[in-house]
Structures are given as structure tokens and as C-alpha cells.
Design a protein around this motif. Structure first.
Motif, PDB file in Angstrom:
ATOM      1  N   VAL A  65       0.871  -1.176   0.000  1.00 21.17           N
ATOM      2  CA  VAL A  65       0.000   0.000   0.000  1.00 21.17           C
ATOM      3  C   VAL A  65       0.904   1.220   0.000  1.00 21.17           C
ATOM      4  O   VAL A  65       1.792   1.337   0.844  1.00 21.17           O
ATOM      5  CB  VAL A  65      -0.910   0.010   1.257  1.00 21.17           C
ATOM      6  N   PRO A  66       0.720   2.133  -0.950  1.00 21.28           N
ATOM      7  CA  PRO A  66       1.556   3.335  -0.971  1.00 21.28           C
ATOM      8  C   PRO A  66       1.444   4.105   0.340  1.00 21.28           C
ATOM      9  O   PRO A  66       0.385   4.149   0.962  1.00 21.28           O
ATOM     10  CB  PRO A  66       0.981   4.147  -2.131  1.00 21.28           C
ATOM     11  N   ASP A  67       2.540   4.727   0.740  1.00 19.33           N
ATOM     12  CA  ASP A  67       2.567   5.443   2.015  1.00 19.33           C
ATOM     13  C   ASP A  67       1.536   6.559   2.089  1.00 19.33           C
ATOM     14  O   ASP A  67       0.940   6.799   3.138  1.00 19.33           O
ATOM     15  CB  ASP A  67       3.963   6.003   2.285  1.00 19.33           C
ATOM     16  N   TYR A  72      -2.683   9.895   4.312  1.00 26.72           N
ATOM     17  CA  TYR A  72      -3.729  10.847   3.954  1.00 26.72           C
ATOM     18  C   TYR A  72      -5.085  10.151   3.930  1.00 26.72           C
ATOM     19  O   TYR A  72      -5.631   9.876   2.872  1.00 26.72           O
ATOM     20  CB  TYR A  72      -3.427  11.504   2.600  1.00 26.72           C
ATOM     21  N   PRO A  73      -5.644   9.869   5.110  1.00 28.78           N
ATOM     22  CA  PRO A  73      -6.969   9.241   5.175  1.00 28.78           C
ATOM     23  C   PRO A  73      -8.049  10.251   4.797  1.00 28.78           C
ATOM     24  O   PRO A  73      -7.744  11.410   4.498  1.00 28.78           O
ATOM     25  CB  PRO A  73      -7.085   8.817   6.637  1.00 28.78           C
ATOM     26  N   ALA A  74      -9.287   9.817   4.852  1.00 26.51           N
ATOM     27  CA  ALA A  74     -10.409  10.703   4.525  1.00 26.51           C
ATOM     28  C   ALA A  74     -10.353  11.955   5.401  1.00 26.51           C
ATOM     29  O   ALA A  74     -10.006  11.900   6.578  1.00 26.51           O
ATOM     30  CB  ALA A  74     -11.726   9.971   4.729  1.00 26.51           C
ATOM     31  N   GLN A  80      -8.214  20.183   8.355  1.00 25.38           N
ATOM     32  CA  GLN A  80      -7.482  19.091   7.716  1.00 25.38           C
ATOM     33  C   GLN A  80      -7.516  19.264   6.194  1.00 25.38           C
ATOM     34  O   GLN A  80      -6.531  19.024   5.516  1.00 25.38           O
ATOM     35  CB  GLN A  80      -8.089  17.748   8.129  1.00 25.38           C
ATOM     36  N   ARG A  81      -8.656  19.731   5.667  1.00 24.21           N
ATOM     37  CA  ARG A  81      -8.778  19.968   4.227  1.00 24.21           C
ATOM     38  C   ARG A  81      -7.763  21.017   3.773  1.00 24.21           C
ATOM     39  O   ARG A  81      -7.099  20.861   2.755  1.00 24.21           O
ATOM     40  CB  ARG A  81     -10.183  20.432   3.875  1.00 24.21           C
ATOM     41  N   ALA A 150      -8.261  13.574  -4.742  1.00 24.19           N
ATOM     42  CA  ALA A 150      -9.491  12.787  -4.583  1.00 24.19           C
ATOM     43  C   ALA A 150     -10.046  12.930  -3.167  1.00 24.19           C
ATOM     44  O   ALA A 150     -11.265  13.037  -2.983  1.00 24.19           O
ATOM     45  CB  ALA A 150      -9.221  11.319  -4.902  1.00 24.19           C
ATOM     46  N   ARG A 151      -9.169  12.948  -2.163  1.00 22.13           N
ATOM     47  CA  ARG A 151      -9.620  13.122  -0.777  1.00 22.13           C
ATOM     48  C   ARG A 151     -10.288  14.485  -0.585  1.00 22.13           C
ATOM     49  O   ARG A 151     -11.313  14.591   0.085  1.00 22.13           O
ATOM     50  CB  ARG A 151      -8.451  12.980   0.204  1.00 22.13           C
TER      51      ARG A 151
END
Length: 166
Positions: A65-67, A72-74, A80-81, A150-151
Motif C-alpha cells: 500500500v503506498p505510504d 492521507y486518510p479521509a 485538515q482539508r 481525490a480526498r
């Protein structure tokens, strides 16, 4: 040294290397000290633990899984945005600069390969490790920026859908 006519070196013009852009490393790209490596521990005999329990042809390949997917979770808050947006903008500049360098180098390599193809004999192809590093970094940044974008878009969409209108 007298070279046989068939092995005569080609004259070349050496150009100074272009000024290298400063690489900015973000906290999320540094592996903290004391963090365990992802390697399988070795036993005293030098074999990997669990070796031989599953035939190699049947063993599942680990899914890397890429770091940036983990780091960068939801997005959960406007703050955070904004942080994600700042990281995106900073690394977009590095990505566009690298992309320009990679494209220019590919164009030059194509020209050189075409010129070498016209020669009677040419040596095996040699790759430049600095170019390969830039190319890999460029591809990594493209995927990371796509993920962060995308997030941000998910957060904006969810915020619009959950907005209450009176």
C-alpha cells in the motif's frame, strides 16, 4: 592510443549539468527512527521465519500500500482539508518541474537513439540512474497528488450533500 577505425570514439560536447532543483522533504515522507522495517525477520540459521511452510509458487504476494494512502486518510475537518490543500499545492510545483525535466530528457534520449540507429554499430543502451530517480519520483508524486486531490473532492462532495438549507 591509436584506435582502429571501426572503434574510433565519437566526439562529444560535455555540457554542465542543469542546476538541480531543491528537493523539499515533508514530514510524511521521512521514516521515523525506531520504526520497524517491513522486512521479514531472519532466524538464526539465516532463513526467513516461516520459510518452507508454504511452497513459494503458492505463497501470496504481499500487497504494498503506498505510504500516502495511509498518511492521507479521509478528511474530517475544514482545517485538515486546508492542510491537504497546502501539501497538494507545494508538491504540485515540484511535480510540474520534474515532469518538464523528464519530458525534456526523454525527448533528448529519443533524438540520441535515432542518431545511434543511423550508426553502423552501437553499444548496448545505458540508463542514467539520476534520470531514473527523477522519473520514479515524478510517477510517485503524480499518484500521491491524485490521491490527495481525490480526498479533497470527497470531502467537498460530502460537505455539499450534508449541508442543511432553510
Amino acid at each position: 592510443v591509436r584506435w582502429p577505425r571501426s572503434h574510433m570514439p565519437l566526439p562529444c560536447v560535455l555540457k554542465p549539468p542543469p542546476a538541480r532543483a531543491k528537493h523539499v522533504t515533508f514530514e510524511d515522507e521521512v521514516v521515523p527512527l525506531g520504526r520497524p522495517s517491513r522486512r521479514v525477520p531472519h532466524t538464526e540459521e539465516g532463513e526467513k521465519s516461516g520459510a518452507g511452510s508454504v511452497p513459494p509458487e503458492l505463497a501470496p504476494w504481499p500487497h504494498a500500500v503506498p505510504d500516502y494512502v495511509v498518511k492521507y486518510p479521509a478528511i474530517r475537518s475544514p482545517r485538515q482539508r486546508e492542510g491537504y490543500k497546502g501539501i497538494f499545492q507545494d508538491q504540485l510545483a515540484e511535480y510540474t518541474e520534474l515532469l518538464g525535466e523528464v519530458r525534456a530528457t526523454r525527448r533528448r534520449l529519443g533524438e540520441l537513439e535515432a542518431a545511434m540507429g543511423r550508426l553502423p554499430r552501437h553499444a548496448t543502451r545505458r540508463t542514467d540512474s539520476a534520470f531514473l530517480e527523477k522519473q520514479q519520483r515524478c510517477e510517485y508524486l503524480k499518484k500521491k497528488l491524485t490521491h490527495i486531490k481525490a480526498r479533497i473532492q470527497e470531502y467537498d462532495r460530502d460537505a455539499r450533500e450534508s449541508a442543511v438549507y432553510f
